[in-house]
Design a protein around this motif. Structure first.
Motif, mmCIF file in Angstrom:
data_model
loop_
_atom_site.group_PDB
_atom_site.id
_atom_site.type_symbol
_atom_site.label_atom_id
_atom_site.label_comp_id
_atom_site.label_asym_id
_atom_site.label_seq_id
_atom_site.Cartn_x
_atom_site.Cartn_y
_atom_site.Cartn_z
ATOM 1 N N ARG A 189 1.128 -1.253 0.184
ATOM 2 C CA ARG A 189 0.053 0.447 -0.140
ATOM 3 C C ARG A 189 0.732 0.512 -0.287
ATOM 4 N NH1 ARG A 189 -5.353 0.203 2.148
ATOM 5 N NH2 ARG A 189 -6.535 -1.673 2.009
ATOM 6 N N PRO A 190 0.550 2.133 -0.623
ATOM 7 C CA PRO A 190 1.231 2.904 -0.686
ATOM 8 C C PRO A 190 0.751 4.330 0.326
ATOM 9 C CG PRO A 190 -0.799 2.985 -2.616
ATOM 10 C CD PRO A 190 -0.297 2.182 -1.976
ATOM 11 N N ARG A 191 1.186 4.868 0.973
ATOM 12 C CA ARG A 191 1.183 6.075 2.211
ATOM 13 C C ARG A 191 1.690 6.926 1.933
ATOM 14 N NH1 ARG A 191 -3.181 3.117 4.313
ATOM 15 N NH2 ARG A 191 -2.190 1.386 4.480
ATOM 16 N N ARG A 192 1.088 8.225 1.678
ATOM 17 C CA ARG A 192 1.673 9.625 2.168
ATOM 18 C C ARG A 192 1.629 10.249 3.780
ATOM 19 N NH1 ARG A 192 -1.269 11.326 -1.483
ATOM 20 N NH2 ARG A 192 0.034 10.761 -3.557
ATOM 21 N N MET A 193 2.455 10.793 4.189
ATOM 22 C CA MET A 193 2.517 11.273 5.180
ATOM 23 C C MET A 193 2.681 13.086 5.226
ATOM 24 S SD MET A 193 5.118 10.115 8.433
ATOM 25 C CE MET A 193 6.308 11.014 7.690
ATOM 26 N N SER A 194 2.224 13.971 6.194
ATOM 27 C CA SER A 194 2.509 14.462 6.121
ATOM 28 C C SER A 194 3.547 15.510 7.051
ATOM 29 C CB SER A 194 0.839 16.239 6.638
ATOM 30 O OG SER A 194 1.215 17.327 6.794
ATOM 31 N N LEU A 195 4.292 16.168 6.427
ATOM 32 C CA LEU A 195 5.938 17.214 7.394
ATOM 33 C C LEU A 195 5.123 17.832 8.032
ATOM 34 C CD1 LEU A 195 8.673 15.455 4.736
ATOM 35 C CD2 LEU A 195 7.959 15.036 7.277
ATOM 36 N N GLY A 196 4.670 19.255 7.362
ATOM 37 C CA GLY A 196 4.235 20.008 7.946
ATOM 38 C C GLY A 196 3.958 21.364 7.172
ATOM 39 N N PRO A 197 3.456 22.560 7.215
ATOM 40 C CA PRO A 197 3.477 23.380 6.472
ATOM 41 C C PRO A 197 4.527 24.128 5.690
ATOM 42 C CG PRO A 197 2.988 24.244 8.219
ATOM 43 C CD PRO A 197 2.605 22.373 8.466
ATOM 44 N N SER A 198 4.789 24.524 4.999
ATOM 45 C CA SER A 198 5.830 24.869 3.969
ATOM 46 C C SER A 198 5.903 26.526 4.793
ATOM 47 C CB SER A 198 5.536 25.311 2.727
ATOM 48 O OG SER A 198 4.396 26.628 2.197
ATOM 49 N N THR A 199 5.436 27.309 5.355
ATOM 50 C CA THR A 199 5.390 28.431 5.726
ATOM 51 C C THR A 199 5.797 28.199 6.925
ATOM 52 O OG1 THR A 199 2.605 27.998 6.927
ATOM 53 C CG2 THR A 199 2.677 29.722 4.935
ATOM 54 N N VAL A 200 6.185 27.502 7.948
ATOM 55 C CA VAL A 200 6.532 27.007 9.417
ATOM 56 C C VAL A 200 7.726 25.866 8.753
ATOM 57 C CG1 VAL A 200 6.142 25.429 11.489
ATOM 58 C CG2 VAL A 200 4.390 26.451 10.747
ATOM 59 N N LEU A 201 7.909 24.986 8.112
ATOM 60 C CA LEU A 201 8.610 24.621 8.235
ATOM 61 C C LEU A 201 9.769 24.934 6.680
ATOM 62 C CD1 LEU A 201 8.125 21.248 7.981
ATOM 63 C CD2 LEU A 201 9.688 22.072 10.335
ATOM 64 N N THR A 202 10.962 25.028 6.521
ATOM 65 C CA THR A 202 12.147 25.416 5.891
ATOM 66 C C THR A 202 12.154 23.852 5.301
ATOM 67 O OG1 THR A 202 14.357 24.401 7.030
ATOM 68 C CG2 THR A 202 13.395 27.153 6.463
ATOM 69 N N CYS A 203 13.094 24.103 3.938
ATOM 70 C CA CYS A 203 13.268 22.878 3.354
ATOM 71 C C CYS A 203 14.475 21.958 3.926
ATOM 72 C CB CYS A 203 13.364 23.253 1.285
ATOM 73 S SG CYS A 203 12.861 23.959 0.472
ATOM 74 N N ASP A 204 15.097 21.824 4.570
ATOM 75 C CA ASP A 204 16.285 21.593 5.482
ATOM 76 C C ASP A 204 15.637 21.118 6.311
ATOM 77 O OD1 ASP A 204 18.343 22.175 3.462
ATOM 78 O OD2 ASP A 204 19.054 24.191 3.883
ATOM 79 N N GLN A 205 14.495 21.660 6.772
ATOM 80 C CA GLN A 205 14.488 21.115 7.766
ATOM 81 C C GLN A 205 13.291 19.747 7.405
ATOM 82 O OE1 GLN A 205 12.342 25.189 9.643
ATOM 83 N NE2 GLN A 205 14.324 24.910 11.299
ATOM 84 N N ALA A 206 12.368 20.405 7.174
ATOM 85 C CA ALA A 206 11.301 19.002 5.646
ATOM 86 C C ALA A 206 12.478 17.591 6.260
ATOM 87 C CB ALA A 206 10.669 19.693 5.548
ATOM 88 N N ARG A 207 13.788 18.056 4.966
ATOM 89 C CA ARG A 207 14.261 16.784 4.854
ATOM 90 C C ARG A 207 14.516 16.285 5.660
ATOM 91 N NH1 ARG A 207 15.703 20.774 0.730
ATOM 92 N NH2 ARG A 207 15.002 20.057 -0.974
ATOM 93 N N THR A 208 15.031 16.631 6.676
ATOM 94 C CA THR A 208 15.897 16.018 7.544
ATOM 95 C C THR A 208 14.825 15.110 8.122
ATOM 96 O OG1 THR A 208 15.370 17.596 9.254
ATOM 97 C CG2 THR A 208 18.095 17.441 8.304
ATOM 98 N N ARG A 209 13.626 15.612 8.390
ATOM 99 C CA ARG A 209 12.474 15.115 9.032
ATOM 100 C C ARG A 209 11.991 13.273 8.396
ATOM 101 N NH1 ARG A 209 7.678 18.802 11.237
ATOM 102 N NH2 ARG A 209 8.974 19.974 12.712
ATOM 103 N N CYS A 210 12.632 13.465 7.021
ATOM 104 C CA CYS A 210 12.175 12.603 6.096
ATOM 105 C C CYS A 210 12.439 10.904 6.382
ATOM 106 C CB CYS A 210 12.618 12.892 4.451
ATOM 107 S SG CYS A 210 11.999 13.868 4.010
#
Length: 71
Positions: A50-71
């Motif tokens: 099953r494919p799953r999709r998880m939200s990491l957070g809004p782009s107004t709160v997180l930067t691209c680098d912060q979201a990459r480290t959460r992956c």
């Protein structure tokens, strides 16, 4: 699509339906753009078959680098 940056995310205009912008350096990492203009970081993966999709957070709160480290 190239590596996601703040500039590419801010330049993206909303459309009638939601769509995704995927990062080429990390498979499954991208940004969901809603018709309302809301943008959020997501990661897509498989759990078994099953494919799953998880939200990491809004782009107004997180930067691209912060979201990459959460992956």
């Amino acid at each position: 699509m190239p590596k996601l940056t703040k500039r590419t995310i801010d330049a993206t205009e909303p459309q009638v339906v939601e769509f995704f912008i995927w990062d080429e350096s990390i498979p499954g990492f991208g940004v969901r753009v809603m018709p309302s203009g809301r943008k959020s970081f997501v990661v897509q993966y498989r759990a078994g078959r099953r494919p799953r999709r998880m939200s990491l957070g809004p782009s107004t709160v997180l930067t691209c680098d912060q979201a990459r480290t959460r992956c």
